[in-house]
Design a protein around this motif. Structure first.
Motif, mmCIF file in Angstrom:
data_model
loop_
_atom_site.group_PDB
_atom_site.id
_atom_site.type_symbol
_atom_site.label_atom_id
_atom_site.label_comp_id
_atom_site.label_asym_id
_atom_site.label_seq_id
_atom_site.Cartn_x
_atom_site.Cartn_y
_atom_site.Cartn_z
ATOM 1 N N MET A 22 4.240 7.258 24.725
ATOM 2 C CA MET A 22 5.603 7.050 24.208
ATOM 3 C C MET A 22 5.621 6.036 23.057
ATOM 4 N N LEU A 23 4.730 5.012 23.145
ATOM 5 C CA LEU A 23 4.708 4.027 22.050
ATOM 6 C C LEU A 23 4.267 4.665 20.742
ATOM 7 N N GLY A 24 3.357 5.631 20.836
ATOM 8 C CA GLY A 24 2.898 6.336 19.630
ATOM 9 C C GLY A 24 4.058 7.107 19.004
ATOM 10 N N ILE A 25 4.905 7.708 19.836
ATOM 11 C CA ILE A 25 6.057 8.440 19.298
ATOM 12 C C ILE A 25 7.027 7.460 18.632
ATOM 13 N N LEU A 26 7.207 6.282 19.265
ATOM 14 C CA LEU A 26 8.103 5.287 18.658
ATOM 15 C C LEU A 26 7.593 4.833 17.290
ATOM 16 N N TYR A 40 7.596 17.127 22.030
ATOM 17 C CA TYR A 40 8.184 15.805 22.323
ATOM 18 C C TYR A 40 8.896 15.845 23.674
ATOM 19 N N PRO A 41 8.965 14.722 24.395
ATOM 20 C CA PRO A 41 9.969 14.646 25.461
ATOM 21 C C PRO A 41 11.332 14.730 24.752
ATOM 22 N N PRO A 42 12.315 15.471 25.303
ATOM 23 C CA PRO A 42 13.564 15.704 24.556
ATOM 24 C C PRO A 42 14.175 14.437 23.970
ATOM 25 N N ARG A 43 14.259 13.371 24.765
ATOM 26 C CA ARG A 43 14.948 12.165 24.275
ATOM 27 C C ARG A 43 14.214 11.521 23.105
ATOM 28 N N ALA A 44 12.895 11.758 23.021
ATOM 29 C CA ALA A 44 12.122 11.138 21.940
ATOM 30 C C ALA A 44 12.230 11.937 20.646
ATOM 31 N N ILE A 80 16.964 3.284 29.176
ATOM 32 C CA ILE A 80 16.482 2.417 30.266
ATOM 33 C C ILE A 80 16.379 3.239 31.551
ATOM 34 N N ASN A 81 17.373 4.107 31.797
ATOM 35 C CA ASN A 81 17.317 4.971 32.990
ATOM 36 C C ASN A 81 16.058 5.838 32.959
ATOM 37 N N GLU A 82 15.819 6.522 31.819
ATOM 38 C CA GLU A 82 14.745 7.522 31.791
ATOM 39 C C GLU A 82 13.374 6.906 31.545
ATOM 40 N N ASN A 83 13.283 5.905 30.716
ATOM 41 C CA ASN A 83 11.960 5.323 30.426
ATOM 42 C C ASN A 83 11.557 4.308 31.494
ATOM 43 N N ALA A 84 12.469 3.382 31.827
ATOM 44 C CA ALA A 84 12.112 2.342 32.806
ATOM 45 C C ALA A 84 12.417 2.782 34.240
ATOM 46 N N LYS A 85 13.125 3.912 34.394
ATOM 47 C CA LYS A 85 13.484 4.439 35.730
ATOM 48 C C LYS A 85 14.175 3.360 36.560
ATOM 49 N N VAL A 105 11.131 0.943 26.535
ATOM 50 C CA VAL A 105 9.709 1.206 26.797
ATOM 51 C C VAL A 105 9.018 -0.083 27.259
ATOM 52 N N TYR A 106 9.329 -1.208 26.620
ATOM 53 C CA TYR A 106 8.714 -2.466 27.069
ATOM 54 C C TYR A 106 9.183 -2.840 28.474
ATOM 55 N N LEU A 107 10.444 -2.509 28.775
ATOM 56 C CA LEU A 107 10.945 -2.779 30.132
ATOM 57 C C LEU A 107 10.163 -1.930 31.134
ATOM 58 N N ALA A 108 9.938 -0.654 30.788
ATOM 59 C CA ALA A 108 9.143 0.215 31.667
ATOM 60 C C ALA A 108 7.762 -0.394 31.885
ATOM 61 N N LEU A 109 7.101 -0.773 30.785
ATOM 62 C CA LEU A 109 5.717 -1.245 30.891
ATOM 63 C C LEU A 109 5.659 -2.574 31.645
ATOM 64 N N SER A 110 6.686 -3.425 31.454
ATOM 65 C CA SER A 110 6.656 -4.707 32.165
ATOM 66 C C SER A 110 6.872 -4.478 33.657
ATOM 67 N N ARG A 111 7.473 -3.332 34.010
ATOM 68 C CA ARG A 111 7.640 -2.994 35.439
ATOM 69 C C ARG A 111 6.502 -2.081 35.922
ATOM 70 N N ARG A 112 5.493 -1.906 35.094
ATOM 71 C CA ARG A 112 4.334 -1.070 35.405
ATOM 72 C C ARG A 112 4.732 0.389 35.681
ATOM 73 N N VAL A 113 5.647 0.889 34.841
ATOM 74 C CA VAL A 113 6.134 2.264 34.972
ATOM 75 C C VAL A 113 5.727 3.024 33.707
ATOM 76 N N ASP A 114 5.219 4.241 33.876
ATOM 77 C CA ASP A 114 4.899 5.082 32.716
ATOM 78 C C ASP A 114 6.224 5.598 32.139
ATOM 79 N N PRO A 115 6.513 5.292 30.869
ATOM 80 C CA PRO A 115 7.839 5.656 30.347
ATOM 81 C C PRO A 115 8.080 7.168 30.203
ATOM 82 N N THR A 116 7.038 7.969 30.030
ATOM 83 C CA THR A 116 7.274 9.363 29.629
ATOM 84 C C THR A 116 7.742 10.303 30.747
#
Ligand code: PA5
Length: 347
Positions: free
Chosen positions: A9-13, A136-140, A222-227, A313-324
């Motif tokens: 996801m970071l590459g897409i950003l 792409y994931p639709p939102r991206a 935040i809902n979809e990336n950080a769940k 995406v950073y919120l996802a990663l800081s929670r150890r969640v794969d954003p995609t």
């Protein structure tokens, strides 16, 4: 971060700016819309990430514009209605159902999709189609889902366009450099916001007509990336109900407010936003104020969306969640018999 962000996801950003430029170019392949009868209403049909494309149209439209998130026929459809059907996969049941019913009316159409049933229907019925790249994931794919149709409508004078897209893209490129994964937290405002939000429920507050779409995008990203839960609300409406809810001590201690402001806010709305920030701080709720950067309304909208994408995406990663992956949405579509969904195949 690279291990957790397994699907990139970071590459897409990183490509957000070049995707915006490509989206404007891809609209060149769509013939100008016939304007012999004027358009006095735009209805953008779409769900989830695709509906955000409609929000971008609504923000810059010169006619009354509704983002229609339902499978029902949009009301009051006439030959002066332009219905823009947006579905990244092309297989979203609500969008297809609204379009199919509207095809029985006098409305005019523009379709936006990477394929699926929507692209097929557009080709069968000779409807103009903005083809969005697949993978792409639709939102991206938001740059394509929003700026593709915006550029088509801009050629017919139905939406406002910036004087110079180059300046908008320069601002976005600058953000890409300032907010990227290799920029350390002390210099990276997206990482700082993500850290401040970690462990709390974000309530993202926008202003009607300027930052409301960014507030909704931050929430849904935040809902979809950080769940995780996140909510959004809009000034001035929240002053007439939600401010009372912040009186409740037990729930507010889990919240963090993010107030999105823009130079495009009226003076009255800017005072309302300042009032909300002050009120929440008095109640000891953490408040993060974000000013949309940029020299034009288009630049401010896109850069605020871009910042929110990084934060989520950073919120996802800081929670150890794969954003995609969005396994819950995939399961819902299977269970409710949606036409199908492309498996994201991130380039
Ligand atoms: O982000 C997502 O995957 C969803 O919000 C989708 O955008 C939503 O389910 C609609 O699908 P599509 O964008 O393919 O029409």
């Amino acid at each position: 971060m690279a291990t957790l962000d397994a699907e990139g996801m970071l590459g897409i950003l990183d490509r957000f700016g070049s995707d915006c430029a490509a989206a404007i170019r891809c609209a060149d392949s769509v013939a100008p819309l016939p304007m012999s009868t004027p358009v006095d209403q735009i209805v953008a049909c779409g769900m989830g990430g695709s509906a955000m494309g409609g929000e971008i149209l609504r923000r810059f439209s010169r006619s009354p514009t509704e983002v229609h998130r339902s499978g029902r026929l949009p009301s009051q459809t006439s030959d002066r209605t332009l219905l823009v059907a947006i579905s990244y996969s092309g297989n979203t049941t609500e969008t297809l159902s609204a379009l199919e019913q509207a095809l029985e009316t006098q409305a005019r159409f523009l379709c936006v999709s990477s394929g699926g049933r929507l692209a097929e229907l557009a080709r069968e019925r000779g409807l103009p189609l903005v083809v969005v790249p697949s993978g792409y994931p639709p939102r991206a794919a938001l740059p394509y889902l929003g700026l593709g149709p915006l550029a088509v409508l801009g050629r017919s004078g139905l939406v406002s366009m910036p004087e110079r897209w180059e300046e908008v893209f320069q601002g976005i490129a600058e953000d890409g450099r300032r907010l990227g994964a290799d920029v350390p937290t002390k210099d990276n405002s997206a990482k700082q916001i993500a850290i401040a939000l970690n462990g709390r429920v974000p309530v993202v507050i926008g202003v009607a007509g300027t930052t409301d779409l960014a507030a909704l995008r931050w929430k849904t990203q935040i809902n979809e990336n950080a769940k995780q839960p996140a909510f959004c609300s809009v000034i001035p409406e929240l002053l007439h109900n939600e401010i009372l809810a912040w009186d409740e001590e037990r729930s507010r201690r889990h919240l963090c407010a993010v107030v999105l402001r823009s130079q495009d806010d009226t003076e009255a709305d800017a005072s309302r936003a300042a009032y909300v920030s002050r009120l929440l701080r008095e109640k000891r709720v953490p408040v993060i104020e974000v000013d949309a950067p940029g020299t034009s309304p288009h630049e401010r909208v896109l850069r605020l969306l871009y910042l929110g994408d990084f934060v989520s995406v950073y919120l996802a990663l800081s929670r150890r969640v794969d954003p995609t992956p969005v396994l819950g949405i995939d399961a819902m579509k299977r269970s409710l018999g949606y036409v199908g969904r492309e498996t994201p195949d991130v380039p």
